[in-house]
Every structure is written in structure tokens, then in C-alpha cells.
Design an enzyme around this catalytic site. Structure first.
Site, PDB file in Angstrom:
ATOM      1  N   HIS A 194       0.817  -1.168   0.028  1.00 12.29           N
ATOM      2  CA  HIS A 194       0.225   0.034  -0.042  1.00 12.29           C
ATOM      3  C   HIS A 194       0.836   1.340   0.039  1.00 12.29           C
ATOM      4  CE1 HIS A 194      -3.339   2.824   1.237  1.00 12.29           C
ATOM      5  NE2 HIS A 194      -3.968   1.584   1.490  1.00 12.29           N
ATOM      6  N   GLU A 245      -0.985   1.303  -5.108  1.00 11.08           N
ATOM      7  CA  GLU A 245      -0.717   0.066  -4.508  1.00 11.08           C
ATOM      8  C   GLU A 245      -0.583  -1.292  -5.468  1.00 11.08           C
ATOM      9  OE1 GLU A 245      -4.104  -0.077  -1.546  1.00 11.08           O
ATOM     10  OE2 GLU A 245      -4.047   2.203  -1.859  1.00 11.08           O
TER      11      GLU A 245
END
Ligand SMILES: O=P(O)(O)OC[C@H]1O[C@@H](O)[C@H](O)[C@@H](O)[C@@H]1O
EC number: 5.1.3.15
Length: 286
Positions: A158, A260
Site C-alpha cells: 500500500h 498500491e
């Protein structure tokens, strides 16, 4: 404690019973990693400005996942059975297996293993994460199923990238790509180019190839490649949502864009088998 190596130094600071912050200083770059979450917090390849954003309001003491750097979403992405967003790997202390300083690269290996860390996903597992900091950055995670049943998992690395402002950024490779829109909850949306990445934006793009985060304000491009990850997730909460999130400092949503590298669909792993996934990041001036 500070340890000196031929090509740099490592400063280890205990922040709570849940973990330490490792500060890596090298002739060519600096980096910071939290053992809580096994999470990269910063990477600063010289002469560029820092690549990752980290909130000044996020606790580092293990009371919740750290908002910034590269949280590891595993063994699920998003919500799963109401057991919380993005799995549990980002909420546990990882062990440092080794660190190696070389002329051009610092390699750090972190490990997390256990069973029954969540009611929703009680299986036994081992994760080995290899980070290689240099003028480029690479991250690889190998998951081994140490239980006796087939397991399913999803994941995302992320990345919170520091930007001049989301309004000055684009990802050209995604303009012709189908996506799922998490905001309108519509799946399979035909390609629709974003003028820029100003939030709110929350999209899952189905695309295997490399993408580039172009930042016209900073005059910099961040190129990200991934493997064993079929999606790119692009997220910025925008002002209204960010103002309700206590771990984003005021105005913080104007400083980052999340791009991400993930696999939002389940992957299956047989007992005693391993699966690896990861990413590589390069930076250049426009
Ligand atoms: O607040 P969290 O759990 O770190 O999640 C942040 C965001 O993470 C993104 O990956 C999701 O697509 C968003 O929907 C989510 O809001």
C-alpha cells in the site's frame, strides 16, 4: 543503539513493546523501517526528495496500523467478514532476520509467522520479506502455507507516495484500463481517464504492467513494477474523508497519492507451498 558498517550505519530505537524503528543511513540513501507492521516508512535516494509520505499524526507505538510508507495488506485486501480492513500483517511486530550493508545496497530481511492471529484467518503461515534499498528499491514477500489445508489470500503493498499535490499527478498507463470503482461500488467500469489524482479517488485497476506516477509539480517520475499482483489500487481520500481520519494530519491528503501493487482477488496456496509477490521502484527527473 547505533551500529556502524563500512558503507553506513543503523540506528535502532525501541518505540514500544511492539517494536523498533530502524534508521538506515548510507552514502547513497537513507531509509526508515518499523518492525511493527514490517513497514517501510521512508526511502530517500539522493539526490531526490523523499519518496514516501508518512502522516505526522500516525501513532508508531503499535496501537494501530501506521499510516504512511508501505503498509502490508495481508492476508486480505479491503474488508473480510467484518474483521477489519487489509488483514493483520500491518498490525503485528515482525522479526529482523538479517541486515547487510554493501557498497550500493542495504538488504533487510524481516519475518512474521504464527497461527490463529485472526478468527477470520486462523491458518498457520510464514512471511519472509526482503527489502533492498539502493538508488532503486525492491520488496519481495514470500508466503509459506504451514497449515494442512489449502489457503486463500489477497494482498497489497500500500505505497503512500509523497507528491507536490495530487492535482499535479497522473498515471498515463492507466488511462485505457478497466477498473472497479470503490466509491460508486461499480465493478468493471470501462476506461475513463482521470485528469489528475485529486481525491476522492478509490479505484482498482486490472493491469499487470508497470506504471509511472508523473508529478509535474516536483518534476519527478516514480516507476513501479510488480509481480504476482494483477491490480493497481489508486487511492486518495480527498478533503472530506481525510478530515474524519484522525491519523492523517490536517491537509495531509494534499501531500500523497497511494498507488498500491496488489492482488485483490483470492490466490490459493497448497499446504507446504510458497508464493512470492513484490515490487520494484525507480525514480527519475522529468
Ligand atoms: O484506512 P485503511 O484501512 O488504511 O485503508 C485506506 C484505503 O486503502 C485503499 O487501499 C482502499 O482502496 C480504500 O478503500 C481504503 O480507504
Amino acid at each position: 543503539m547505533v551500529r556502524k558498517f563500512t558503507y553506513g550505519s543503523l540506528e535502532e530505537t525501541k518505540v514500544s513493546e511492539h517494536g523498533e524503528i530502524l534508521k538506515i543511513s548510507h552514502e547513497k540513501f537513507d531509509a526508515t523501517v518499523s518492525t511493527f507492521g514490517g513497514q517501510v516508512l521512508s526511502w530517500h535516494p539522493k539526490p531526490y526528495s523523499p519518496i514516501f509520505w508518512c502522516s505526522s499524526n500516525t501513532p508508531l507505538d503499535g496501537s494501530k496500523a501506521i499510516r504512511g510508507g508501505i503498509p502490508i495488506c495481508w492476508p486480505w485486501f479491503g474488508d473480510f467478514q467484518g474483521k477489519g480492513n487489509h488483514g493483520f500483517a500491518r498490525n503485528h511486530a515482525w522479526l529482523v532476520k538479517h541486515i547487510k550493508f554493501e557498497r550500493d545496497v542495504v538488504e533487510l530481511v524481516l519475518v512474521l509467522f504464527g497461527t490463529e492471529l485472526s478468527d477470520a484467518w486462523p491458518a498457520g503461515f510464514k512471511l519472509v520479506q526482503t527489502l533492498r534499498f539502493s538508488d532503486t528499491f525492491s520488496q519481495e514477500i514470500t508466503y509459506t502455507n504451514i497449515g494442512s489445508d489449502i489457503q486463500r489470500f489477497s494482498h497489497a503493498l500500500h505505497n503512500y507516495f509523497q507528491v507536490s499535490t495530487p492535482g499535479q499527478t497522473i498515471i498515463p498507463e492507466l488511462k485505457e484500463v478497466w477498473f472497479d470503482d470503490k466509491i460508486s461500488e461499480r465493478q468493471g467500469c470501462p476506461p475513463q481517464e482521470l485528469r489528475n489524482l485529486e481525491g476522492p479517488v478509490d479505484r482498482i485497476y486490472h493491469f499487470d504492467n508497470t506504471v509511472t506516477l508523473i508529478d509535474k509539480g516536483l518534476g519527478r517520475a516514480i516507476e513501479i513494477s510488480k509481480f504476482n499482483a494483477g491490480q493497481w489500487i489508486v487511492w486518495n481520500p480527498g478533503e472530506d474523508l481525510a478530515s474524519t481520519m484522525s491519523d492523517i494530519h490536517p491537509g495531509g491528503e494534499q501531500e500523497f497519492v497511494c498507488v498500491e501493487a496488489g492482488n485483490t482477488n483470492w490466490l490459493e496456496v497448497e499446504p507446504e507451498q510458497s508464493v512470492s509477490f513484490g515490487q520494484q521502484i525507480k525514480v527519475y527527473n522529468l
